[in-house]
Design a protein around this motif. Structure first.
Motif, PDB file in Angstrom:
ATOM      1  N   GLY A  19      44.196 -11.563  29.961  1.00 49.78           N
ATOM      2  CA  GLY A  19      44.083 -10.993  31.306  1.00 49.78           C
ATOM      3  C   GLY A  19      42.696 -11.178  31.889  1.00 49.78           C
ATOM      4  O   GLY A  19      41.741 -11.469  31.167  1.00 49.78           O
ATOM      5  N   THR A  20      42.577 -10.996  33.182  1.00 48.74           N
ATOM      6  CA  THR A  20      41.267 -11.131  33.816  1.00 48.74           C
ATOM      7  C   THR A  20      40.369  -9.964  33.411  1.00 48.74           C
ATOM      8  O   THR A  20      39.161 -10.090  33.389  1.00 48.74           O
ATOM      9  CB  THR A  20      41.377 -11.141  35.349  1.00 48.74           C
ATOM     10  OG1 THR A  20      42.005  -9.927  35.762  1.00 48.74           O
ATOM     11  CG2 THR A  20      42.204 -12.301  35.830  1.00 48.74           C
ATOM     12  N   ALA A  21      40.977  -8.833  33.060  1.00 46.66           N
ATOM     13  CA  ALA A  21      40.190  -7.669  32.658  1.00 46.66           C
ATOM     14  C   ALA A  21      40.285  -7.417  31.153  1.00 46.66           C
ATOM     15  O   ALA A  21      39.289  -7.105  30.501  1.00 46.66           O
ATOM     16  CB  ALA A  21      40.650  -6.424  33.421  1.00 46.66           C
ATOM     17  N   ASN A  22      41.510  -7.541  30.602  1.00 43.14           N
ATOM     18  CA  ASN A  22      41.712  -7.220  29.189  1.00 43.14           C
ATOM     19  C   ASN A  22      42.565  -8.273  28.490  1.00 43.14           C
ATOM     20  O   ASN A  22      43.499  -8.803  29.081  1.00 43.14           O
ATOM     21  CB  ASN A  22      42.424  -5.865  29.062  1.00 43.14           C
ATOM     22  CG  ASN A  22      41.576  -4.737  29.593  1.00 43.14           C
ATOM     23  OD1 ASN A  22      40.522  -4.424  29.052  1.00 43.14           O
ATOM     24  ND2 ASN A  22      42.014  -4.128  30.685  1.00 43.14           N
ATOM     25  N   GLY A 168      43.379  -6.938  36.785  1.00 40.90           N
ATOM     26  CA  GLY A 168      42.021  -6.859  37.303  1.00 40.90           C
ATOM     27  C   GLY A 168      41.833  -7.812  38.472  1.00 40.90           C
ATOM     28  O   GLY A 168      41.423  -7.412  39.552  1.00 40.90           O
ATOM     29  N   GLY A 191      42.461  -4.657  40.450  1.00 41.86           N
ATOM     30  CA  GLY A 191      41.446  -3.667  40.098  1.00 41.86           C
ATOM     31  C   GLY A 191      40.021  -4.062  40.490  1.00 41.86           C
ATOM     32  O   GLY A 191      39.234  -3.215  40.909  1.00 41.86           O
ATOM     33  N   GLU A 216      34.003   1.101  38.497  1.00 44.87           N
ATOM     34  CA  GLU A 216      35.260   1.167  37.738  1.00 44.87           C
ATOM     35  C   GLU A 216      35.447   2.562  37.131  1.00 44.87           C
ATOM     36  O   GLU A 216      36.545   3.113  37.141  1.00 44.87           O
ATOM     37  CB  GLU A 216      35.299   0.096  36.647  1.00 44.87           C
ATOM     38  CG  GLU A 216      36.664   0.034  35.974  1.00 44.87           C
ATOM     39  CD  GLU A 216      36.777  -0.999  34.867  1.00 44.87           C
ATOM     40  OE1 GLU A 216      35.762  -1.333  34.232  1.00 44.87           O
ATOM     41  OE2 GLU A 216      37.907  -1.467  34.619  1.00 44.87           O
ATOM     42  N   LYS A 219      36.671   4.913  39.708  1.00 45.97           N
ATOM     43  CA  LYS A 219      38.091   4.639  39.990  1.00 45.97           C
ATOM     44  C   LYS A 219      38.982   5.293  38.930  1.00 45.97           C
ATOM     45  O   LYS A 219      39.996   5.899  39.259  1.00 45.97           O
ATOM     46  CB  LYS A 219      38.305   3.122  40.042  1.00 45.97           C
ATOM     47  CG  LYS A 219      39.745   2.707  40.279  1.00 45.97           C
ATOM     48  CD  LYS A 219      39.885   1.190  40.246  1.00 45.97           C
ATOM     49  CE  LYS A 219      39.659   0.658  38.838  1.00 45.97           C
ATOM     50  NZ  LYS A 219      39.855  -0.804  38.740  1.00 45.97           N
ATOM     51  N   HIS A 220      38.589   5.164  37.670  1.00 52.00           N
ATOM     52  CA  HIS A 220      39.385   5.782  36.597  1.00 52.00           C
ATOM     53  C   HIS A 220      39.367   7.308  36.700  1.00 52.00           C
ATOM     54  O   HIS A 220      40.382   7.959  36.545  1.00 52.00           O
ATOM     55  CB  HIS A 220      38.853   5.373  35.219  1.00 52.00           C
ATOM     56  CG  HIS A 220      39.167   3.954  34.872  1.00 52.00           C
ATOM     57  ND1 HIS A 220      39.297   3.510  33.577  1.00 52.00           N
ATOM     58  CD2 HIS A 220      39.385   2.879  35.644  1.00 52.00           C
ATOM     59  CE1 HIS A 220      39.571   2.223  33.586  1.00 52.00           C
ATOM     60  NE2 HIS A 220      39.623   1.804  34.823  1.00 52.00           N
ATOM     61  N   GLY A 298      47.087  -2.437  34.476  1.00 58.01           N
ATOM     62  CA  GLY A 298      46.207  -1.272  34.568  1.00 58.01           C
ATOM     63  C   GLY A 298      46.189  -0.648  35.955  1.00 58.01           C
ATOM     64  O   GLY A 298      46.051   0.570  36.097  1.00 58.01           O
TER      65      GLY A 298
HETATM   66  P1  ADP Z   1      44.435  -7.897  33.446  1.00 60.77           P
HETATM   67  O1  ADP Z   1      45.840  -8.162  33.035  1.00 60.77           O
HETATM   68  O2  ADP Z   1      44.031  -8.647  34.677  1.00 60.77           O
HETATM   69  O3  ADP Z   1      43.472  -8.077  32.327  1.00 60.77           O
HETATM   70  P2  ADP Z   1      44.958  -5.071  33.176  1.00 60.77           P
HETATM   71  O4  ADP Z   1      46.421  -4.996  33.339  1.00 60.77           O
HETATM   72  O5  ADP Z   1      44.409  -4.926  31.813  1.00 60.77           O
HETATM   73  O6  ADP Z   1      44.359  -6.373  33.892  1.00 60.77           O
HETATM   74  O7  ADP Z   1      44.318  -3.956  34.148  1.00 60.77           O
HETATM   75  C1  ADP Z   1      42.952  -3.855  34.278  1.00 60.77           C
HETATM   76  C2  ADP Z   1      42.627  -3.195  35.579  1.00 60.77           C
HETATM   77  O8  ADP Z   1      43.271  -1.927  35.642  1.00 60.77           O
HETATM   78  C3  ADP Z   1      41.128  -2.939  35.693  1.00 60.77           C
HETATM   79  O9  ADP Z   1      40.713  -3.249  37.010  1.00 60.77           O
HETATM   80  C4  ADP Z   1      41.026  -1.449  35.418  1.00 60.77           C
HETATM   81  O10 ADP Z   1      39.914  -0.869  36.063  1.00 60.77           O
HETATM   82  C5  ADP Z   1      42.329  -0.952  36.008  1.00 60.77           C
HETATM   83  N1  ADP Z   1      42.721   0.348  35.468  1.00 60.77           N
HETATM   84  C6  ADP Z   1      42.908   0.704  34.181  1.00 60.77           C
HETATM   85  N2  ADP Z   1      43.210   2.005  34.069  1.00 60.77           N
HETATM   86  C7  ADP Z   1      43.197   2.503  35.328  1.00 60.77           C
HETATM   87  C8  ADP Z   1      43.406   3.806  35.906  1.00 60.77           C
HETATM   88  N3  ADP Z   1      43.703   4.860  35.143  1.00 60.77           N
HETATM   89  N4  ADP Z   1      43.306   3.932  37.253  1.00 60.77           N
HETATM   90  C9  ADP Z   1      43.011   2.874  38.026  1.00 60.77           C
HETATM   91  N5  ADP Z   1      42.811   1.639  37.561  1.00 60.77           N
HETATM   92  C10 ADP Z   1      42.889   1.446  36.225  1.00 60.77           C
END
Ligand code: ADP
Ligand code: MG
Length: 347
Positions: A19-22, A168, A191, A216, A219-220, A298
């Motif tokens: 993922g772009t974030a995880n 993300g 995100g 971030e 936001k959480h 996320g």
């Molecule tokens: P990717 O698949 O692009 O890696 P993910 O599905 O892992 O992304 O989601 C990551 C994104 O979700 C990030 O931008 C993170 O800040 C956001 N995120 C995770 N938990 C929360 C939350 N509780 N509220 C809002 N945004 C969240």
């Protein structure tokens, strides 16, 4: 099309949601074994660049590095932005998933999830990155399909279902029926854009510069799409640098402010879903009235975003059981379950 034969290799196969974030890694026969930020810290010493940290350790360094260290998110916008670093990251996770035994990591078969809109050049780049990381065979699976399988949607049946995955860097919308993607769209909003929106809100209204990690966290902690009734709701304390005075300063933000800051990226997400509903075939649209929309990623955890999407579309909206791992779980099912194997594409 030749079907992938994994059965003999079951224990030597991995599904990776890069993922772009995880990054989430599924090890055949075991399940999810890794879930870490897609971040690499590279250190340059005497002109030589090497990996200093990957994953959670690297994310902790973001925004706090000396000149010699760079934290890099190699996938920023849903595609590989930095191939060399992406390769290093895949290599690290592949080895870690197998217990850190690098001598065994060669010859492993890897399923990688790719955004549905990625071009053949991008698909080959990701395949090459996995091959260089030691994969003997690479298969790709479209992210919305993997998310739908992971969310338990009836993808093999003649029933249309819609998945909305907010990651993300991107939001992926997919409509699936009879093992295929009847519609898919990937938009560069997710995100990260929400974090940027918070950063610019704080800069505009408080003259305060804050870092990506701080945005971030806010936001959480208090992120929401709906302003709570006045005088109620949560508060977050935010530290940054005052633009005018140049000194570290703390302010507090409430949820109404965050809802205002997030309005633009959230509206873009709603728009992508609306377009998908307009474009899918009438019979499938009819199914979605009953089945509703399933959210993953996320971003689906942002407070009230499911309610907002339900209000805006008039459809039932639910969040997948494991929103942040359902892409990897779905890709893992495609690896292990003959019913879903057709979702894997050779590259
Ligand atoms: P990717 O698949 O692009 O890696 P993910 O599905 O892992 O992304 O989601 C990551 C994104 O979700 C990030 O931008 C993170 O800040 C956001 N995120 C995770 N938990 C929360 C939350 N509780 N509220 C809002 N945004 C969240
Ligand atoms: Mg994702």
């Amino acid at each position: 099309m030749a079907l992938p034969r994994f059965l003999n290799f079951a224990s030597r196969a991995l599904a990776i949601d890069l993922g772009t974030a995880n990054t989430v890694v599924y090890l055949a026969g075991r399940g999810i074994v890794i879930s870490e930020p897609s971040v690499v810290a590279m250190e340059t010493h005497n002109g030589v660049r090497r990996v200093r940290a990957v994953g959670a350790g690297a994310k902790l360094m973001m925004g706090k590095t000396p000149d010699s260290i760079n934290t890099i998110r190699p996938l920023r916008n849903g595609v590989i932005a930095d191939l060399e670093v992406a390769e290093q990251m895949i290599k690290y996770f592949v080895e870690k998933a197998q217990g850190g035994r690098s001598r065994f990591s060669r010859g492993v078969e890897i399923v990688l999830c790719v955004p549905s809109g990625s071009t053949s050049v991008e698909r080959r780049a990701i395949r090459d990155a996995a091959s260089h990381a030691g994969a003997s065979q690479v298969w790709l699976i479209d992210e919305p399909m993997a998310a739908a399988i992971g969310a338990g949607l009836p993808v093999t049946e003649p029933i249309g279902s819609m998945i909305v995955d907010i990651g993300g860097g991107t939001t992926e919308v997919g409509v699936i029926s009879l093992r295929g993607l009847a519609y898919s769209q990937s938009a560069r909003v997710g995100g990260d854009k929400m974090d940027e929106a918070i950063t610019s809100y704080v800069r505009r209204n408080y003259n305060l510069l804050i870092g990506e990690a701080t945005a971030e966290r806010v936001k959480h902690e208090i992120g929401t799409v709906k302003a709570p009734p006045e005088g109620t709701g949560l508060i977050a304390h935010v530290r940054g640098r005052d633009v005018a005075r140049g000194v570290p300063t703390e302010i507090s933000l409430n949820q109404a402010e965050i809802a205002e800051a997030l309005a633009e990226p959230v509206a873009r997400i709603v728009h992508v879903v609306r377009v998908a509903l307009e474009r899918c075939q009438p019979e499938i649209a009819a199914d979605i009235i009953d089945e509703g929309i399933t959210m993953s990623g996320g971003g689906s955890l942002l407070r009230d975003i499911a309610t907002l999407l339900a209000d805006e579309t008039g459809l039932p909206v639910k969040i997948a059981e494991n929103p942040m791992s359902c892409v990897a779980l779905g890709a893992g099912s495609a690896l292990e379950d003959p019913d879903y194997r057709g979702a894997l594409h050779p590259v």
